[in-house]
Design an enzyme around this catalytic site. Structure first.
Site, PDB file in Angstrom:
ATOM      1  N   LEU A 139      27.580  40.194  35.478  1.00 41.86           N
ATOM      2  CA  LEU A 139      27.742  40.273  34.017  1.00 41.86           C
ATOM      3  C   LEU A 139      27.807  38.894  33.383  1.00 41.86           C
ATOM      4  O   LEU A 139      27.410  38.716  32.236  1.00 41.86           O
ATOM      5  CB  LEU A 139      29.019  41.047  33.660  1.00 41.86           C
ATOM      6  CG  LEU A 139      29.052  42.531  34.032  1.00 41.86           C
ATOM      7  CD1 LEU A 139      30.425  43.118  33.767  1.00 41.86           C
ATOM      8  CD2 LEU A 139      27.987  43.300  33.252  1.00 41.86           C
ATOM      9  N   GLY A 140      28.308  37.941  34.125  1.00 45.92           N
ATOM     10  CA  GLY A 140      28.447  36.600  33.564  1.00 45.92           C
ATOM     11  C   GLY A 140      28.987  35.634  34.585  1.00 45.92           C
ATOM     12  O   GLY A 140      29.389  36.032  35.688  1.00 45.92           O
ATOM     13  N   GLU A 141      28.980  34.377  34.216  1.00 44.87           N
ATOM     14  CA  GLU A 141      29.376  33.324  35.127  1.00 44.87           C
ATOM     15  C   GLU A 141      30.118  32.259  34.344  1.00 44.87           C
ATOM     16  O   GLU A 141      29.822  32.026  33.175  1.00 44.87           O
ATOM     17  CB  GLU A 141      28.103  32.736  35.755  1.00 44.87           C
ATOM     18  CG  GLU A 141      28.372  31.872  36.936  1.00 44.87           C
ATOM     19  CD  GLU A 141      27.099  31.396  37.648  1.00 44.87           C
ATOM     20  OE1 GLU A 141      26.066  32.100  37.588  1.00 44.87           O
ATOM     21  OE2 GLU A 141      27.166  30.322  38.230  1.00 44.87           O
ATOM     22  N   GLY A 142      31.086  31.632  34.971  1.00 41.61           N
ATOM     23  CA  GLY A 142      31.794  30.522  34.341  1.00 41.61           C
ATOM     24  C   GLY A 142      32.164  29.509  35.400  1.00 41.61           C
ATOM     25  O   GLY A 142      31.840  29.712  36.576  1.00 41.61           O
ATOM     26  N   PHE A 144      34.945  29.146  36.559  1.00 37.95           N
ATOM     27  CA  PHE A 144      35.951  29.826  37.383  1.00 37.95           C
ATOM     28  C   PHE A 144      35.346  30.675  38.496  1.00 37.95           C
ATOM     29  O   PHE A 144      35.993  30.966  39.484  1.00 37.95           O
ATOM     30  CB  PHE A 144      36.806  30.738  36.490  1.00 37.95           C
ATOM     31  CG  PHE A 144      35.977  31.766  35.722  1.00 37.95           C
ATOM     32  CD1 PHE A 144      35.558  32.946  36.322  1.00 37.95           C
ATOM     33  CD2 PHE A 144      35.590  31.510  34.411  1.00 37.95           C
ATOM     34  CE1 PHE A 144      34.774  33.862  35.630  1.00 37.95           C
ATOM     35  CE2 PHE A 144      34.802  32.441  33.713  1.00 37.95           C
ATOM     36  CZ  PHE A 144      34.401  33.604  34.321  1.00 37.95           C
ATOM     37  N   GLY A 145      34.097  31.118  38.307  1.00 42.12           N
ATOM     38  CA  GLY A 145      33.482  32.067  39.240  1.00 42.12           C
ATOM     39  C   GLY A 145      32.564  33.006  38.476  1.00 42.12           C
ATOM     40  O   GLY A 145      31.900  32.580  37.533  1.00 42.12           O
ATOM     41  N   VAL A 147      31.753  37.194  36.863  1.00 40.20           N
ATOM     42  CA  VAL A 147      32.239  38.525  36.508  1.00 40.20           C
ATOM     43  C   VAL A 147      31.128  39.506  36.867  1.00 40.20           C
ATOM     44  O   VAL A 147      29.982  39.334  36.456  1.00 40.20           O
ATOM     45  CB  VAL A 147      32.605  38.625  35.007  1.00 40.20           C
ATOM     46  CG1 VAL A 147      33.068  40.033  34.665  1.00 40.20           C
ATOM     47  CG2 VAL A 147      33.696  37.618  34.646  1.00 40.20           C
ATOM     48  N   LYS A 162      36.361  40.201  37.968  1.00 45.77           N
ATOM     49  CA  LYS A 162      36.256  38.742  37.857  1.00 45.77           C
ATOM     50  C   LYS A 162      36.555  38.166  39.228  1.00 45.77           C
ATOM     51  O   LYS A 162      37.688  38.269  39.705  1.00 45.77           O
ATOM     52  CB  LYS A 162      37.256  38.246  36.805  1.00 45.77           C
ATOM     53  CG  LYS A 162      37.242  36.750  36.554  1.00 45.77           C
ATOM     54  CD  LYS A 162      38.122  36.402  35.360  1.00 45.77           C
ATOM     55  CE  LYS A 162      38.081  34.913  35.032  1.00 45.77           C
ATOM     56  NZ  LYS A 162      38.834  34.619  33.784  1.00 45.77           N
ATOM     57  N   ASP A 259      41.302  28.912  23.898  1.00 54.45           N
ATOM     58  CA  ASP A 259      39.839  28.910  24.077  1.00 54.45           C
ATOM     59  C   ASP A 259      39.192  30.062  23.306  1.00 54.45           C
ATOM     60  O   ASP A 259      38.316  30.754  23.828  1.00 54.45           O
ATOM     61  CB  ASP A 259      39.476  28.953  25.564  1.00 54.45           C
ATOM     62  CG  ASP A 259      38.051  28.451  25.820  1.00 54.45           C
ATOM     63  OD1 ASP A 259      37.458  27.802  24.919  1.00 54.45           O
ATOM     64  OD2 ASP A 259      37.509  28.732  26.906  1.00 54.45           O
TER      65      ASP A 259
HETATM   66  C1  8FY Z   1      32.583  40.937  30.864  1.00 59.61           C
HETATM   67  C2  8FY Z   1      31.012  39.048  30.900  1.00 59.61           C
HETATM   68  C3  8FY Z   1      31.044  37.598  31.065  1.00 59.61           C
HETATM   69  C4  8FY Z   1      30.157  35.488  30.539  1.00 59.61           C
HETATM   70  C5  8FY Z   1      35.204  41.016  31.178  1.00 59.61           C
HETATM   71  C6  8FY Z   1      35.676  39.660  31.400  1.00 59.61           C
HETATM   72  C7  8FY Z   1      36.821  39.427  32.149  1.00 59.61           C
HETATM   73  C8  8FY Z   1      36.628  37.045  31.797  1.00 59.61           C
HETATM   74  C9  8FY Z   1      36.446  34.727  31.456  1.00 59.61           C
HETATM   75  C10 8FY Z   1      34.809  36.156  30.522  1.00 59.61           C
HETATM   76  C11 8FY Z   1      29.446  43.329  29.745  1.00 59.61           C
HETATM   77  N1  8FY Z   1      30.718  43.870  30.019  1.00 59.61           N
HETATM   78  C12 8FY Z   1      31.768  43.075  30.341  1.00 59.61           C
HETATM   79  N2  8FY Z   1      31.554  41.760  30.546  1.00 59.61           N
HETATM   80  N3  8FY Z   1      32.311  39.618  31.101  1.00 59.61           N
HETATM   81  N4  8FY Z   1      30.153  36.829  30.377  1.00 59.61           N
HETATM   82  C13 8FY Z   1      31.062  34.874  31.360  1.00 59.61           C
HETATM   83  C14 8FY Z   1      31.954  35.671  32.036  1.00 59.61           C
HETATM   84  N5  8FY Z   1      31.930  37.021  31.882  1.00 59.61           N
HETATM   85  C15 8FY Z   1      33.894  41.495  30.947  1.00 59.61           C
HETATM   86  C16 8FY Z   1      36.051  42.109  31.107  1.00 59.61           C
HETATM   87  N6  8FY Z   1      35.331  43.219  30.843  1.00 59.61           N
HETATM   88  C17 8FY Z   1      34.023  42.880  30.733  1.00 59.61           C
HETATM   89  N7  8FY Z   1      32.980  43.672  30.440  1.00 59.61           N
HETATM   90  C18 8FY Z   1      37.289  38.146  32.346  1.00 59.61           C
HETATM   91  N8  8FY Z   1      37.094  35.772  31.965  1.00 59.61           N
HETATM   92  C19 8FY Z   1      35.310  34.893  30.715  1.00 59.61           C
HETATM   93  C20 8FY Z   1      35.467  37.267  31.054  1.00 59.61           C
HETATM   94  C21 8FY Z   1      35.006  38.578  30.876  1.00 59.61           C
END
Ligand code: 8FY
Length: 360
Positions: A139-142, A144-145, A147, A162, A259
């Site tokens: 779903l995504g990257e940062g 930190f690692g 998701v 995550k 942030d």
């Molecule tokens: C998510 C996408 C994402 C970019 C999270 C979640 C939990 C996080 C730091 C983001 C699409 N559905 C979806 N996407 N994240 N995009 C970078 C990182 N992650 C999440 C919870 N539910 C989600 N559902 C922790 N910590 C940054 C985070 C996102």
């Protein structure tokens, strides 16, 4: 859901966040952005005064409570398949000895890459105690690692996992994030305050894993996928209201998010419909439901904790942070202002990467 139509109430705007947001909205009016006089937005779907009542004062000194027990989390991880285990042994995982038992392996079934990320393939299964998380997508990257989208195979529930890098610095930061998320959970078990809910967490062979409810796209990703066509005023108002409501709660918990940015505000569902835009002579997307959740508490800081010198992502960074004058809750309010502007106009308020130009 109790928050389905969370809208600003008439009263109870007597705190710093709401007043600042109100003045930003008012100033937007003067600078020609316009509030629209016909919509009595703060009167629609008023919340009951009880549901908006200020939370009771803190009863616990959270700083005194160590919630992370390393002994508790390295429990029985069970290997999904023998081939993966053999590969992990071959890769010489730092935590692994040689595989001794098919039931109780001591090595990670999935290895790490050179950055410390978990080196998974789609379809891999992460096991923790009785739970099994099948990885469906990234779903995504940062820093930190990553998701990942997972299906918990006992319940068939889809969730967001995550997966933190197997690196000391990020593992320790994740433990602090778990601490913050558990405090939020303790203070707001019903999730009224719109923080992305952590369901559980565990340590998977050195990778801290935080399980979250699955949400939709971030307000930033949606904007980008919509060719930066901005949100309508009503949408910005609803998103901003929820953001202020959530941030007010964090501040009452003696936390500063540090942030806040459009990437960290996720729609509960980013389902959209197509609208024709006659000005641009093309179709644009319109999100059907503007309910949002606030995520990423990886930098959230309690009042009594060490305050890093520089916080926030550049565009949303408050002047007191740039000037290194010391910061606290108000730096979040600055970010909220920058976010409102960006949602309504489709581009960032402060584009610069130069400190002096940013301040000028
Ligand atoms: C998510 C996408 C994402 C970019 C999270 C979640 C939990 C996080 C730091 C983001 C699409 N559905 C979806 N996407 N994240 N995009 C970078 C990182 N992650 C999440 C919870 N539910 C989600 N559902 C922790 N910590 C940054 C985070 C996102």
């Amino acid at each position: 859901a109790p928050n389905a139509h969370l809208q600003p109430p008439v009263s109870n705007r007597n705190n710093a966040v709401m007043e600042t947001a109100a003045s930003i909205i008012a100033n937007a009016h003067h600078s020609g952005i316009g509030l629209g006089t016909s919509t009595d937005w703060w009167n629609t779907n008023q919340m009951s005064s009880t549901s908006y009542a200020a939370p009771a004062p803190l009863q616990h000194d959270w700083s005194q409570k160590n919630l992370w027990n390393p002994a508790a989390s390295f429990g029985a991880s069970i290997v999904a398949n023998a081939t993966a285990a053999a590969q992990a042994v071959g890769a010489g995982h730092p935590l692994g000895h040689s595989a001794t038992s098919a039931q109780m392996p001591t090595v990670a079934p999935i290895g790490d890459d050179s950055d410390g990320h978990l080196a998974y393939k789609l379809g891999d299964v992460i096991e923790h105690e009785t739970q099994r998380f099948k990885i469906l997508a990234t779903l995504g990257e940062g820093t930190f690692g990553k998701v990942v989208k997972v299906k918990e195979l006992n319940s068939d529930k889809i969730m967001a996992l995550k997966v933190i890098k197997n690196v000391d610095k990020y593992r320790e930061a994740a433990k602090l994030e778990v601490n913050v998320l558990e405090k939020i959970q303790e203070k707001d078990p019903a999730g009224k305050h719109l923080c992305g809910k952590m369901l559980s967490w565990f340590n998977y062979f050195g990778h801290m894993c935080l399980v979250f409810e699955l949400l939709g796209l971030s307000v930033f990703d949606f904007l980008k996928e919509n060719n930066y066509h901005p949100y309508t005023l009503d949408q910005v108002r609803h998103i901003t209201y929820q953001l202020c409501y959530s941030v007010k709660f964090l501040h009452e918990c003696k936390l500063t998010h540090t942030d806040l940015k459009p990437e960290n505000i996720l729609f509960v569902s980013s389902d959209w419909e197509v609208c024709y835009n006659p000005k641009k002579r093309r179709d644009i997307r319109r999100v059907k439901n503007t309910e949002v959740r606030l995520i990423d508490f990886g930098s959230a800081t309690f009042d009594w904790e060490h305050h890093s010198k520089v916080v926030s992502t550049r565009h949303y960074r408050a002047p007191e942070v740039i000037l290194e004058l010391g910061w606290s809750q108000p730096c979040d309010v600055w970010s909220v202002g920058c976010i409102m502007f960006e949602l309504y106009l489709g581009f960032t308020l402060f584009q610069t990467h130069d400190n002096r130009e940013h301040l000028a």
